[in-house]
Every structure is written in structure tokens, then in C-alpha cells.
Design a protein around this motif. Structure first.
Motif, PDB file in Angstrom:
ATOM      1  N   UNK A   1      -2.537  -4.985 -16.154  1.00 16.49           N
ATOM      2  CA  UNK A   1      -1.957  -3.763 -15.488  1.00 16.49           C
ATOM      3  C   UNK A   1      -1.133  -3.268 -16.861  1.00 16.49           C
ATOM      4  N   UNK A   2      -0.389  -1.768 -17.234  1.00 15.62           N
ATOM      5  CA  UNK A   2       0.134  -1.807 -17.855  1.00 15.62           C
ATOM      6  C   UNK A   2       0.787  -1.725 -17.497  1.00 15.62           C
ATOM      7  N   UNK A   3       2.569  -2.659 -17.666  1.00 18.20           N
ATOM      8  CA  UNK A   3       3.276  -3.395 -17.420  1.00 18.20           C
ATOM      9  C   UNK A   3       3.894  -4.171 -17.833  1.00 18.20           C
ATOM     10  N   UNK A   4       4.518  -4.939 -17.691  1.00 16.54           N
ATOM     11  CA  UNK A   4       5.650  -6.299 -18.560  1.00 16.54           C
ATOM     12  C   UNK A   4       4.034  -7.494 -17.911  1.00 16.54           C
ATOM     13  N   UNK A   5       4.216  -7.685 -18.905  1.00 18.31           N
ATOM     14  CA  UNK A   5       3.355  -8.937 -18.714  1.00 18.31           C
ATOM     15  C   UNK A   5       3.888 -10.478 -17.608  1.00 18.31           C
ATOM     16  N   UNK A   6       5.156 -10.914 -17.631  1.00 13.36           N
ATOM     17  CA  UNK A   6       5.881 -11.780 -17.310  1.00 13.36           C
ATOM     18  C   UNK A   6       5.939 -11.283 -15.767  1.00 13.36           C
ATOM     19  N   UNK A   7       6.232 -10.240 -15.389  1.00 12.68           N
ATOM     20  CA  UNK A   7       5.819 -10.113 -14.080  1.00 12.68           C
ATOM     21  C   UNK A   7       4.724  -9.766 -13.491  1.00 12.68           C
ATOM     22  N   UNK A   8       3.785  -9.526 -14.173  1.00 15.40           N
ATOM     23  CA  UNK A   8       2.476  -9.615 -13.711  1.00 15.40           C
ATOM     24  C   UNK A   8       1.900 -11.405 -13.520  1.00 15.40           C
TER      25      UNK A   8
ATOM     26  N   UNK B   1      18.375 -12.298 -20.033  1.00 13.77           N
ATOM     27  CA  UNK B   1      18.127 -12.960 -21.165  1.00 13.77           C
ATOM     28  C   UNK B   1      16.558 -12.282 -21.605  1.00 13.77           C
ATOM     29  N   UNK B   2      15.545 -12.198 -21.112  1.00 21.23           N
ATOM     30  CA  UNK B   2      14.303 -11.281 -21.626  1.00 21.23           C
ATOM     31  C   UNK B   2      14.855  -9.678 -21.662  1.00 21.23           C
ATOM     32  N   UNK B   3      13.992  -9.218 -20.836  1.00 21.36           N
ATOM     33  CA  UNK B   3      13.719  -7.664 -20.419  1.00 21.36           C
ATOM     34  C   UNK B   3      14.723  -7.254 -18.619  1.00 21.36           C
ATOM     35  N   UNK B   4      14.943  -5.873 -19.298  1.00 19.77           N
ATOM     36  CA  UNK B   4      15.166  -5.730 -17.481  1.00 19.77           C
ATOM     37  C   UNK B   4      13.933  -6.034 -16.824  1.00 19.77           C
ATOM     38  N   UNK B   5      14.658  -6.005 -15.434  1.00 20.35           N
ATOM     39  CA  UNK B   5      13.060  -6.014 -14.722  1.00 20.35           C
ATOM     40  C   UNK B   5      12.742  -4.809 -13.681  1.00 20.35           C
ATOM     41  N   UNK B   6      11.891  -4.130 -13.404  1.00 14.54           N
ATOM     42  CA  UNK B   6      11.530  -2.808 -12.824  1.00 14.54           C
ATOM     43  C   UNK B   6      10.887  -3.088 -11.717  1.00 14.54           C
ATOM     44  N   UNK B   7      10.835  -2.506 -10.616  1.00 19.45           N
ATOM     45  CA  UNK B   7       9.658  -2.694  -9.406  1.00 19.45           C
ATOM     46  C   UNK B   7      10.224  -1.614  -8.949  1.00 19.45           C
ATOM     47  N   UNK B   8       8.798  -1.242  -9.048  1.00 22.16           N
ATOM     48  CA  UNK B   8       8.001   0.318  -8.337  1.00 22.16           C
ATOM     49  C   UNK B   8       8.847   0.364  -6.387  1.00 22.16           C
ATOM     50  N   UNK B   9       8.394  -0.762  -5.453  1.00 24.41           N
ATOM     51  CA  UNK B   9       8.425  -0.274  -5.028  1.00 24.41           C
ATOM     52  C   UNK B   9       8.829  -1.493  -3.918  1.00 24.41           C
ATOM     53  N   UNK B  10      10.195  -1.887  -3.584  1.00 27.83           N
ATOM     54  CA  UNK B  10      10.888  -3.863  -3.861  1.00 27.83           C
ATOM     55  C   UNK B  10      10.265  -3.870  -2.361  1.00 27.83           C
ATOM     56  N   UNK B  11      10.838  -2.916  -1.112  1.00 27.27           N
ATOM     57  CA  UNK B  11      10.200  -3.809   0.144  1.00 27.27           C
ATOM     58  C   UNK B  11       9.025  -3.748   0.127  1.00 27.27           C
TER      59      UNK B  11
ATOM     60  N   UNK C   1       4.501  -3.344  -7.348  1.00 27.55           N
ATOM     61  CA  UNK C   1       5.110  -4.028  -8.287  1.00 27.55           C
ATOM     62  C   UNK C   1       4.945  -2.847  -9.644  1.00 27.55           C
ATOM     63  N   UNK C   2       3.821  -2.207  -9.729  1.00 32.24           N
ATOM     64  CA  UNK C   2       3.638  -1.738 -11.218  1.00 32.24           C
ATOM     65  C   UNK C   2       2.915  -0.362 -10.639  1.00 32.24           C
ATOM     66  N   UNK C   3       3.348   1.003 -11.026  1.00 27.26           N
ATOM     67  CA  UNK C   3       3.661   2.132 -11.098  1.00 27.26           C
ATOM     68  C   UNK C   3       2.125   2.719 -10.902  1.00 27.26           C
ATOM     69  N   UNK C   4       1.724   1.896 -12.154  1.00 23.92           N
ATOM     70  CA  UNK C   4       0.685   2.349 -12.820  1.00 23.92           C
ATOM     71  C   UNK C   4      -0.697   1.606 -12.233  1.00 23.92           C
ATOM     72  N   UNK C   5      -0.526   0.613 -10.984  1.00 24.58           N
ATOM     73  CA  UNK C   5      -1.554   0.695 -10.509  1.00 24.58           C
ATOM     74  C   UNK C   5      -2.131   0.610  -8.753  1.00 24.58           C
ATOM     75  N   UNK C   6      -3.267   0.845  -8.769  1.00 29.50           N
ATOM     76  CA  UNK C   6      -3.339   0.861  -7.388  1.00 29.50           C
ATOM     77  C   UNK C   6      -4.730   0.168  -6.615  1.00 29.50           C
ATOM     78  N   UNK C   7      -4.108  -1.017  -6.052  1.00 29.51           N
ATOM     79  CA  UNK C   7      -5.280  -1.440  -4.735  1.00 29.51           C
ATOM     80  C   UNK C   7      -6.441  -0.540  -4.838  1.00 29.51           C
TER      81      UNK C   7
END
Length: 273
Positions: free
Chosen positions: A68-75, A140-150, A229-235
Motif C-alpha cells: 500500500x502506498x504508505x509507511x511500510x512499518x505501519x503496514x 525515533x523513526x518517522x512521524x506517524x500519520x493515521x487517516x481515520x483513527x476512530x 489507516x492509509x488514505x490511499x487504500x480502500x478495501x
């Protein structure tokens, strides 16, 4: 001191029950280690090791970037946190109490309180562990960005609720065959290592392989989590409503089995010669 306390109304009964759940939850947390801080650190370390193992596995198979186009660690973490919360809750609830247990002999306690305490202690540990790793990664690594936390939080809590429902089924059948139930619980946990689908993206899964995973509610929850989590991914191949209905059905089955088991269960079943 020898007079038993009686609840005079519903409010007092509710307060007593919540107090018992709180103290039993603390007891369950302290069961893993005598020092509460060390117990939490061990939980965090276990989750971190799990993430590191999967990162190494991804590198061995040549996957170094997120599908998914986004942070690999978040994936990676999105699948692992949801998976671990579910399977650990299943194990905790399935082993929450027995008729021969010492705690069950204290009258204020009942199976519902022991089950609730086991489930809540696991949820607490997983929230602390996941939040700590995410905060450290953010600093320590990268800022975490969440598309829709709730939405992410709702899927996380739904995976925990599903673990409670599945654990209730195993808890109900455990007195009839403890060894078989232990084996089935372990098989369920190991099978979800693959069947949960945390290692790949559902949208990229060929339709011929989809039935191998779509039966599993956890597969739907992990994929939906990544959608929030990712703005570029729609299940497109999963639906969290499916997981909700399956978990409700398992909850009803688990309650029926537990009520039936409690009716016939005897302490002599655990007696040895």
C-alpha cells in the motif's frame, strides 16, 4: 467482620461487580510477573520482537516496501497488533476459570467476573504495548500519520471482542475435554498466523485464493484496519459487518455452551487417582 455484605439495590450491585472486575483485572495483570512494570515491559518486548521477526521475514522474501502506498512499518504493525490482540484474548478467556480453581471458591466472584477480568487485562496489555511501540516509532523513526483513527480503534476493539467470543466457545468445551480444547486453541492461534491475512493485501489477492481467507473474520478486520489507516487504500473484498455478525453468533454459541456446561460440570471431573 463475620457479617456478609448484601447489596440493597441495583446500583450497589453494579458498583460491587465493577469493583470486583477491577481488582480481578489487576490480579490477572500481576499474575504474569510480580512486578507490574516489568510485566508491561515484557509485553512490549514480545510485541516488538514479533514486529522484528515479520520485518526480517518480509526482507527474506524480497518485500522491502509496503504493498500500500504508505509507511511500510505501519503496514506491518497494523496486522500484528490486531492479530496479537485477538489470539491473546482467545487464550486468556479460554483459560480464565475452572470449577476446581481456587478463586472460584470465593462467593463474591463468579465466572462472568473472571472472564471479564481476563479479557480486560489482555486489552490493557495490548493497548499499552501497541501505543508504546507507536510512540517510540513516531519519536525515533518517522512521524506517524493515521487517516481515520476512530476507525482503526474500532477495528482493534472489534478484534478484541471477537477474541472474547471465540474464547467463550473454547472455555465452554474445555471441562468436557481439556486436552482437546487446549490443542484446538493452539491450532486456532497458529492457523491465524496465515489465515488472518496480515502478510498481504486483500485487494491484491487473486479471486481464486480469496475463499481460503474470506471465511476468517480477522482477515476482514485487518484489511479494514488498513483501509482506515492509509488514505490511499480502500478495501474492496472485505467487510467488517461480516466480522460483527460472526462474532455475535459465536457469542451466543459460547454462552449456550457455558450455561450447559455449568449445569453438568462437576469438580470430580478434575479428580485424579
Amino acid at each position: 467482620m463475620f457479617t456478609q455484605r448484601r447489596n440493597r439495590n441495583l446500583l450497589e450491585a453494579t458498583g460491587t461487580t465493577l469493583t470486583l472486575i477491577y481488582h480481578q483485572t489487576v490480579y490477572s495483570l500481576r499474575n504474569s510477573h510480580s512486578n507490574a512494570i516489568i510485566g508491561l515491559l515484557l509485553t512490549i518486548l514480545q510485541t516488538a520482537i514479533f514486529v522484528a521477526i515479520f520485518l526480517l521475514l518480509y526482507m527474506l522474501i524480497g518485500l522491502r516496501s509496503s504493498p500500500i502506498r504508505g509507511d511500510f512499518m505501519l503496514y506491518v504493525m497494523s496486522g500484528i497488533f490486531t492479530f496479537m490482540t485477538h489470539v491473546k484474548t482467545v487464550a486468556a478467556v479460554a483459560n480464565s476459570h475452572s470449577i476446581g480453581g481456587a478463586l472460584g471458591k470465593h462467593e463474591p466472584l463468579n465466572p462472568a467476573i473472571l472472564i471479564a477480568a481476563a479479557a480486560l487485562s489482555t486489552l490493557y496489555q495490548q493497548i499499552i504495548g501497541g501505543a508504546t511501540i507507536m510512540i517510540l516509532y513516531h519519536i525515533l523513526m518517522e512521524p506517524v500519520s493515521v487517516y481515520f483513527f476512530p476507525g482503526c480503534l474500532a477495528m482493534f476493539l472489534l478484534s478484541w471482542f471477537g477474541g472474547v467470543c471465540v474464547g467463550l466457545v473454547f472455555l465452554g468445551i474445555r471441562p468436557w475435554s481439556p486436552k482437546t480444547t487446549g490443542l484446538l486453541t493452539m491450532i486456532y492461534q497458529r492457523a491465524n498466523m496465515i489465515a488472518s491475512g496480515k502478510m498481504f493485501v486483500a485487494n491484491s489477492l487473486p479471486n481464486i485464493m480469496l475463499p481460503w481467507f474470506s471465511w476468517n473474520p480477522l482477515f476482514h478486520l485487518i484489511d479494514q484496519t488498513r483501509g482506515f489507516l492509509f488514505v490511499n487504500y480502500t478495501p474492496q473484498k472485505t467487510d467488517y459487518h461480516y466480522a460483527i455478525w460472526v462474532f455475535i453468533a459465536l457469542l451466543m454459541i459460547g454462552l449456550l455452551i457455558n450455561f450447559t456446561t455449568r449445569k453438568y460440570e462437576s469438580i470430580s471431573w478434575n479428580a485424579t487417582v
